[in-house]
Design a protein around this motif. Structure first.
Motif, PDB file in Angstrom:
ATOM      1  N   GLY A 103       0.815  -1.211   0.000  1.00 41.19           N
ATOM      2  CA  GLY A 103       0.000   0.000   0.000  1.00 41.19           C
ATOM      3  C   GLY A 103       0.847   1.258   0.000  1.00 41.19           C
ATOM      4  N   PHE A 128       1.890   1.847  -3.469  1.00 39.35           N
ATOM      5  CA  PHE A 128       0.747   2.330  -4.251  1.00 39.35           C
ATOM      6  C   PHE A 128       0.417   3.783  -3.891  1.00 39.35           C
ATOM      7  N   ASN A 156       0.475   6.540  -6.724  1.00 30.80           N
ATOM      8  CA  ASN A 156      -0.789   7.214  -7.016  1.00 30.80           C
ATOM      9  C   ASN A 156      -0.725   8.720  -6.725  1.00 30.80           C
ATOM     10  N   PRO A 194       0.326  10.249 -10.447  1.00 34.17           N
ATOM     11  CA  PRO A 194       0.078   9.198 -11.426  1.00 34.17           C
ATOM     12  C   PRO A 194       0.518   9.595 -12.835  1.00 34.17           C
ATOM     13  N   ARG A 210      -6.122  -6.025  -0.798  1.00 36.27           N
ATOM     14  CA  ARG A 210      -7.119  -5.302  -1.589  1.00 36.27           C
ATOM     15  C   ARG A 210      -7.045  -3.836  -1.173  1.00 36.27           C
ATOM     16  N   LEU A 211      -6.631  -3.014  -2.114  1.00 33.84           N
ATOM     17  CA  LEU A 211      -6.463  -1.594  -1.829  1.00 33.84           C
ATOM     18  C   LEU A 211      -7.492  -0.783  -2.601  1.00 33.84           C
ATOM     19  N   PRO A 212      -8.029   0.268  -1.979  1.00 37.82           N
ATOM     20  CA  PRO A 212      -8.966   1.133  -2.705  1.00 37.82           C
ATOM     21  C   PRO A 212      -8.241   1.832  -3.849  1.00 37.82           C
ATOM     22  N   ARG A 213      -8.981   2.195  -4.870  1.00 41.14           N
ATOM     23  CA  ARG A 213      -8.368   2.833  -6.029  1.00 41.14           C
ATOM     24  C   ARG A 213      -9.072   4.137  -6.413  1.00 41.14           C
ATOM     25  N   ASP A 214     -10.071   4.527  -5.640  1.00 38.68           N
ATOM     26  CA  ASP A 214     -10.877   5.678  -6.028  1.00 38.68           C
ATOM     27  C   ASP A 214     -10.233   7.022  -5.731  1.00 38.68           C
ATOM     28  N   SER A 215      -9.583   7.156  -4.593  1.00 41.07           N
ATOM     29  CA  SER A 215      -8.998   8.450  -4.260  1.00 41.07           C
ATOM     30  C   SER A 215      -7.786   8.255  -3.356  1.00 41.07           C
ATOM     31  N   GLN A 216      -6.922   9.254  -3.361  1.00 36.41           N
ATOM     32  CA  GLN A 216      -5.736   9.228  -2.510  1.00 36.41           C
ATOM     33  C   GLN A 216      -6.144   9.160  -1.035  1.00 36.41           C
ATOM     34  N   ILE A 231      -7.040   5.620  -0.152  1.00 34.34           N
ATOM     35  CA  ILE A 231      -5.828   4.797  -0.064  1.00 34.34           C
ATOM     36  C   ILE A 231      -5.137   5.060   1.273  1.00 34.34           C
TER      37      ILE A 231
END
Length: 135
Positions: A19, A22, A26, A29, A63-69, A72
């Motif tokens: 994470g 990531f 992110n 990006p 499993r990491l969220p991908r919608d917003s910093q 994350i």
């Protein structure tokens, strides 16, 4: 005395490490940098040993969220803090090694493409704070 890590503890350690990578990636990006950043991170994480290497190389991927910093951060930073607590309890010699591996991976990701952007430096600072010893 080192104690065996549970599956859940290994996943927490892996979530924190992967994470963190990531989170930095992110933060600034870009399609072209993704491959370089992935290679840089995998090289740093491959340097792990002992309980950390076991945690990073076994079990499912986090499993990491991908919608917003912000989302994350809400998963990764607590995982990093928890990973330090787990290691301090079960494998104290690995606490500093975990910090070093995670920070090295984050730094390599940031430097992999066009130098360290301000957003990447800020993400690394957040990671460093999360990995610090609690007061």
């Amino acid at each position: 005395m080192e104690q065996r890590l549970t599956d859940e503890e290994r996943l927490t350690i892996k979530t924190g490490a992967f994470g963190a990578v990531f989170l930095v990636s992110n933060a600034d990006p870009g399609v072209l940098g993704v491959i370089r950043e992935s290679i840089a991170a995998s090289g740093a994480l491959a340097d792990a040993s002992g309980a950390i290497k076991e945690a990073l190389t076994t079990g499912p991927l986090p499993r990491l969220p991908r919608d917003s910093q912000l989302e994350i951060e809400s998963v990764v930073l607590p995982a990093l803090r928890q990973a330090v607590l787990i290691l301090r309890e079960k494998s104290p010699p690995d606490v500093e090694a975990y910090r070093s591996v995670v920070l090295a991976a984050a730094d390599r990701v940031a430097r992999a493409h066009d130098g360290v952007a301000p957003a990447e430096a800020a993400a690394i600072d957040q990671i460093r704070v999360a990995l610090a010893e609690p007061a």
